[in-house]
Design a protein around this motif. Structure first.
Motif, mmCIF file in Angstrom:
data_model
loop_
_atom_site.group_PDB
_atom_site.id
_atom_site.type_symbol
_atom_site.label_atom_id
_atom_site.label_comp_id
_atom_site.label_asym_id
_atom_site.label_seq_id
_atom_site.Cartn_x
_atom_site.Cartn_y
_atom_site.Cartn_z
ATOM 1 N N THR A 50 3.355 4.556 -12.819
ATOM 2 C CA THR A 50 2.404 5.143 -11.879
ATOM 3 C C THR A 50 2.554 6.655 -11.809
ATOM 4 O O THR A 50 1.561 7.401 -11.750
ATOM 5 N N THR A 96 -3.865 8.896 -13.141
ATOM 6 C CA THR A 96 -4.728 8.268 -12.136
ATOM 7 C C THR A 96 -4.306 8.748 -10.756
ATOM 8 O O THR A 96 -3.181 9.233 -10.576
ATOM 9 N N PRO A 97 -5.162 8.583 -9.755
ATOM 10 C CA PRO A 97 -4.816 9.046 -8.401
ATOM 11 C C PRO A 97 -3.976 8.033 -7.616
ATOM 12 O O PRO A 97 -3.852 8.171 -6.396
ATOM 13 N N GLU A 98 -3.406 7.022 -8.273
ATOM 14 C CA GLU A 98 -2.681 5.985 -7.552
ATOM 15 C C GLU A 98 -1.500 6.555 -6.770
ATOM 16 O O GLU A 98 -1.258 6.159 -5.619
ATOM 17 N N SER A 135 0.822 -1.212 0.000
ATOM 18 C CA SER A 135 0.000 0.000 0.000
ATOM 19 C C SER A 135 0.857 1.264 0.000
ATOM 20 O O SER A 135 0.384 2.336 -0.392
ATOM 21 N N GLN A 152 -1.091 9.595 -5.553
ATOM 22 C CA GLN A 152 -1.594 10.343 -4.389
ATOM 23 C C GLN A 152 -2.123 9.405 -3.310
ATOM 24 O O GLN A 152 -1.994 9.673 -2.114
ATOM 25 N N ARG A 153 -2.748 8.279 -3.730
ATOM 26 C CA ARG A 153 -3.229 7.310 -2.743
ATOM 27 C C ARG A 153 -2.067 6.715 -1.965
ATOM 28 O O ARG A 153 -2.125 6.591 -0.734
ATOM 29 N N MET A 154 -0.980 6.336 -2.672
ATOM 30 C CA MET A 154 0.192 5.767 -1.994
ATOM 31 C C MET A 154 0.868 6.806 -1.106
ATOM 32 O O MET A 154 1.354 6.477 -0.009
ATOM 33 N N ALA A 185 -0.625 9.330 0.478
ATOM 34 C CA ALA A 185 -1.442 9.477 1.689
ATOM 35 C C ALA A 185 -1.283 8.267 2.606
ATOM 36 O O ALA A 185 -1.245 8.411 3.832
ATOM 37 N N ALA A 186 -1.162 7.075 2.013
ATOM 38 C CA ALA A 186 -0.974 5.865 2.819
ATOM 39 C C ALA A 186 0.361 5.888 3.540
ATOM 40 O O ALA A 186 0.468 5.438 4.693
#
Length: 525
Positions: A471, A476-478, A427, A480-482, A484-485
């Motif tokens: 990536t 894609t927001p991938e 993640s 930004q997701r990583m 934030a994680a």
């Protein structure tokens, strides 16, 4: 409760201590200090000789104390009156449980048994200690609390996958493959022309000493015999100098006077005197290294990968880290790898690094090497410039740089072994596969296999580079997701509150709700 802290490295010596095996303990001490201040009074000493005097002074005032030594167990004092604990950073699957060099301190089980408890930086280290000391042995797993230190960076710089352009500065020097002009052809010496060969032969002939006359040989032989005779009356641990005088007497003075068929006969019967001369040591020519006393700057953009390591640390696996990057992006112009070196001695790795980069040429990607010391402000620029942080280590005791970049919101490329198993998964990271391999305890002078580390898979590392780049460039927001994680993971793992609770529970203390108690500085940390 009073906490007395000690580390071999402090504020005044850290810039000269880069690359030392235990220099990272300095950063651990600095990170622990605010938590300890919230639980009691902190005293930082510059020498372990100060500990007991301070302990007795506090004891006379009715105050309890504990000495936290930020050093490996074999370097932690065992003869102090003050209760002592060491803080251990360890990256192997077993701890030393035997001694060598007639030094019982090398057996960590004896050292830890005397202390009765220990603080470690990772669950991996805790398991290794409990396997040797028993499951009931008190071990506090305490990562360094650093998440709050990066609040300003998180607020000022939103993580972006593609850097539009950032300036990086360092007091030292910067090597950039875009300007170095490296070429694999340069690794092969060019053949000499006939004129150059003739000039070299003439130079060697001119340097040849004239033949020795008989009188000159006798003078040389008499000189060495005199030194030998004078040395006979001196006491010495070993007779090497005396033999050397006779050896020089024979080789430089008399050998050429004997017939060739006598040489072998003399060498067999008097090998110490008439045996072959040792080959002279040939010193390599000095490297033409740049000045490292001024501040230099460069600019990076695109997808920027950053790693921080010491090239003399065999755990860091930096050859694979560089080769996988250059091979993955050999035709990609906007991929940049920034190598921040934590080693003071530029000459110790310069030739090895430049040879490796030359072997990889040509490649379209960019490698930037930063040699020197970065202060906090300059490090903040490095955090902000990165798209990803890269770790390809064989083992880690904690890996502070990896945690720092994650706290700044940077996704990473890393394996999930040793200490990194506590905070790395898919993640927050592009995972690098690895497998176990035999190795030695690094301080074991016997150099025998007693433990395990990991062997990262080069193909998996290359794939992680390529996956992360896709990536970063994808709409894609991938990313930004990583990002934030990564921030959330570090908040939960190394935030002030969870670390404070672990420490308070371990020592049976209640965190102070008022202003922190005053700190007594006996030495800078």
């Amino acid at each position: 409760m009073n906490f007395i802290l000690y580390s071999d490295v402090n504020d005044s010596s850290i810039s000269q201590s880069l690359g030392r095996p235990e220099y990272s303990y300095y950063f651990v001490l600095k990170a622990y200090r605010p938590v300890l201040e919230s639980l009691g009074r902190v005293h930082v000493v510059s020498s372990t000789a100060e500990v007991d005097a301070l302990y007795r002074q506090l004891l006379a005032a009715g105050e309890d104390s504990v000495f936290l030594s930020f050093t490996p167990p074999q370097k932690t004092p065992v003869d102090l009156q003050c209760p002592t604990m060491c803080v251990v950073a360890w990256e192997f699957d077993s701890i030393p449980d035997e001694q060598w060099d007639n030094d019982p301190r090398q057996d960590w089980t004896q050292m830890l048994a005397r202390q009765g408890r220990v603080i470690t930086l990772s669950s991996h280290t805790a398991r290794a200690i409990r396997r040797a000391m028993g499951e009931d042995f008190p071990v506090l797993v305490l990562p360094t609390p650093l998440w709050e230190n990066f609040a300003a960076i998180r607020q000022q710089h939103l993580p972006v996958p593609v850097n539009p352009g950032a300036a990086l500065a360092i007091k030292g020097c910067i090597f950039d493959t875009r300007t170095l002009g490296l070429s694999a052809d340069a690794l092969i010496p060019a053949p000499l022309s006939a004129e150059e060969e003739a000039a070299l032969a003439a130079e060697l002939e001119a340097a040849r000493p004239p033949p020795l006359t008989f009188k000159r040989r006798l003078i040389i032989a008499r000189h060495y015999l005199r030194l030998w005779a004078l040395d006979l009356g001196r006491q010495q641990a070993e007779p090497v100098p005396r033999v050397k005088f006779l050896h020089n007497w024979y080789w430089e003075g008399l050998r050429d006077l004997f017939a060739d068929n006598l040489h072998g006969w003399l060498e067999k019967r008097l090998p110490a005197i008439c045996g072959p001369q040792p080959l002279p040591l040939i010193e390599p020519p000095p490297l033409d290294l740049p000045d490292t006393t001024s501040v230099v700057e460069t600019r990076v953009d695109g997808v920027v990968y950053v790693t921080v390591f010491n090239p003399k640390d065999g755990r860091k696996n930096w050859h694979q880290l560089i080769t996988a990057f250059c091979w993955a992006f050999r035709e990609t112009c906007d991929a940049t790898l920034v190598l921040k070196i934590t080693q003071n001695d530029l000459a110790s790795y310069y030739s090895e690094l430049m040879t490796l980069l030359a072997q990889l040429t040509p490649f379209a990607c960019r490698v930037v090497v930063m040699h020197g010391y970065l202060d906090d402000a300059q490090y903040a620029r490095l955090y902000a410039a990165a798209s990803f942080y890269v770790n390809a280590s064989r083992c880690e005791g904690l890996c502070l740089p990896l945690m720092e970049f994650m706290s700044s919101g940077k996704p990473v490329i890393a394996p999930d072994h040793t200490a990194m198993e506590d905070y790395i998964d898919d993640s927050v990271a592009f995972m690098v596969k690895s497998s176990e391999e035999l190795t030695i305890w690094p301080q074991d002078t016997r150099i025998i296999y007693r433990t395990l580390r990991y062997r990262p898979d080069w193909g998996s590392l290359k794939n992680a580079y390529e996956h992360s780049y896709r990536t970063a460039k994808a709409p894609t927001p991938e990313y930004q997701r990583m990002s934030a994680a990564a921030i959330q993971r570090m908040h939960d793992y190394c935030g002030f509150a969870p670390v404070q609770k672990r420490m308070a529970d371990f020592f049976g203390l209640v965190p102070q709700t008022t202003d922190a108690a005053p700190v007594t500085d006996n030495a800078s940390c």
